[in-house]
Design a protein around this motif. Structure first.
Motif, PDB file in Angstrom:
ATOM      1  N   UNK A 203     -11.920   3.527  11.404  1.00  0.00           N
ATOM      2  CA  UNK A 203     -12.207   2.781  10.178  1.00  0.00           C
ATOM      3  C   UNK A 203     -11.024   2.906   9.228  1.00  0.00           C
ATOM      4  N   UNK A 204     -10.588   1.774   8.681  1.00  0.00           N
ATOM      5  CA  UNK A 204      -9.401   1.768   7.835  1.00  0.00           C
ATOM      6  C   UNK A 204      -9.729   1.399   6.396  1.00  0.00           C
ATOM      7  N   UNK A 205      -8.834   1.805   5.507  1.00  0.00           N
ATOM      8  CA  UNK A 205      -8.959   1.513   4.088  1.00  0.00           C
ATOM      9  C   UNK A 205      -7.556   1.290   3.548  1.00  0.00           C
ATOM     10  N   UNK A 206      -7.387   0.227   2.745  1.00  0.00           N
ATOM     11  CA  UNK A 206      -6.064  -0.117   2.232  1.00  0.00           C
ATOM     12  C   UNK A 206      -6.085  -0.297   0.719  1.00  0.00           C
TER      13      UNK A 206
ATOM     14  N   UNK B 237      -0.285   7.565  -5.056  1.00  0.00           N
ATOM     15  CA  UNK B 237      -1.401   6.675  -4.807  1.00  0.00           C
ATOM     16  C   UNK B 237      -1.650   6.497  -3.319  1.00  0.00           C
ATOM     17  N   UNK B 238      -2.904   6.240  -2.983  1.00  0.00           N
ATOM     18  CA  UNK B 238      -3.264   5.976  -1.599  1.00  0.00           C
ATOM     19  C   UNK B 238      -2.732   4.618  -1.189  1.00  0.00           C
TER      20      UNK B 238
ATOM     21  N   UNK C 157      -6.632  10.477   8.587  1.00  0.00           N
ATOM     22  CA  UNK C 157      -5.193  10.516   8.342  1.00  0.00           C
ATOM     23  C   UNK C 157      -4.855   9.368   7.403  1.00  0.00           C
ATOM     24  N   UNK C 158      -3.879   9.603   6.555  1.00  0.00           N
ATOM     25  CA  UNK C 158      -3.552   8.568   5.584  1.00  0.00           C
ATOM     26  C   UNK C 158      -2.111   8.643   5.125  1.00  0.00           C
ATOM     27  N   UNK C 159      -1.727   7.590   4.437  1.00  0.00           N
ATOM     28  CA  UNK C 159      -0.407   7.504   3.832  1.00  0.00           C
ATOM     29  C   UNK C 159      -0.567   7.303   2.332  1.00  0.00           C
ATOM     30  N   UNK C 160       0.162   8.089   1.584  1.00  0.00           N
ATOM     31  CA  UNK C 160       0.225   7.964   0.134  1.00  0.00           C
ATOM     32  C   UNK C 160       1.679   7.692  -0.239  1.00  0.00           C
ATOM     33  N   UNK C 161       1.885   7.189  -1.437  1.00  0.00           N
ATOM     34  CA  UNK C 161       3.253   6.985  -1.903  1.00  0.00           C
ATOM     35  C   UNK C 161       3.358   7.338  -3.375  1.00  0.00           C
TER      36      UNK C 161
ATOM     37  N   UNK D 217       4.142   9.768   1.770  1.00  0.00           N
ATOM     38  CA  UNK D 217       3.654  11.054   2.261  1.00  0.00           C
ATOM     39  C   UNK D 217       2.499  10.841   3.238  1.00  0.00           C
ATOM     40  N   UNK D 218       2.558  11.569   4.323  1.00  0.00           N
ATOM     41  CA  UNK D 218       1.446  11.579   5.269  1.00  0.00           C
ATOM     42  C   UNK D 218       0.433  12.637   4.838  1.00  0.00           C
TER      43      UNK D 218
END
Length: 121
Positions: free
Chosen positions: A56-59, A46-47, A34-38, A94-95
């Motif tokens: 595990x996370x990514x920023x 963009x992510x 699951x992620x958030x983009x804008x 955006x999710x």
């Protein structure tokens, strides 16, 4: 049918905080990343941050140290805690969810409708 419902956007002053939520519902066999983009006006989507089912996370570099992504697997919900917000964080958020609806189908991307975040004094 799969739905992603985002909540928590709004107007906040610089330095303030907001928390976004994204709840996935419907025919979900396995919910993977699951992620958030804008997307800001005139810019590409963009992510912002992503989290796997294992945590595990990514920023994006621009939000590291200020934003935190988390998820509740039991609720199929992801969260984005945004602190120390800046005017340049203004965008529609955006999710995104990568999931399987059945064990016989490959993982597919699903998107929420977007929620506006405006950082302004």
């Amino acid at each position: 049918q799969v739905q992603l419902v985002e909540t928590g956007g709004g107007l906040v002053q610089p330095g303030g905080s907001l928390r976004l939520s994204c709840a996935a519902s419907g025919s979900i066999f396995r919910l993977n990343t699951m992620g958030w983009y804008r997307q800001a006006p005139g810019k590409q989507r963009e992510l912002v941050a992503a989290i796997t089912s294992g945590g595990t996370t990514n920023y994006a570099d621009s939000v590291k140290g200020r934003f935190t992504i988390s998820r509740d697997n039991a609720k199929n919900t992801a969260y984005l805690q945004m602190n120390s917000l800046k005017p340049e964080d203004t965008a529609v958020y955006y999710c995104n969810a990568v999931l399987q609806t059945t064990p016989f189908r490959p993982s597919t991307d699903y998107w929420g409708q977007g929620t506006q975040v405006t950082v302004s004094s």
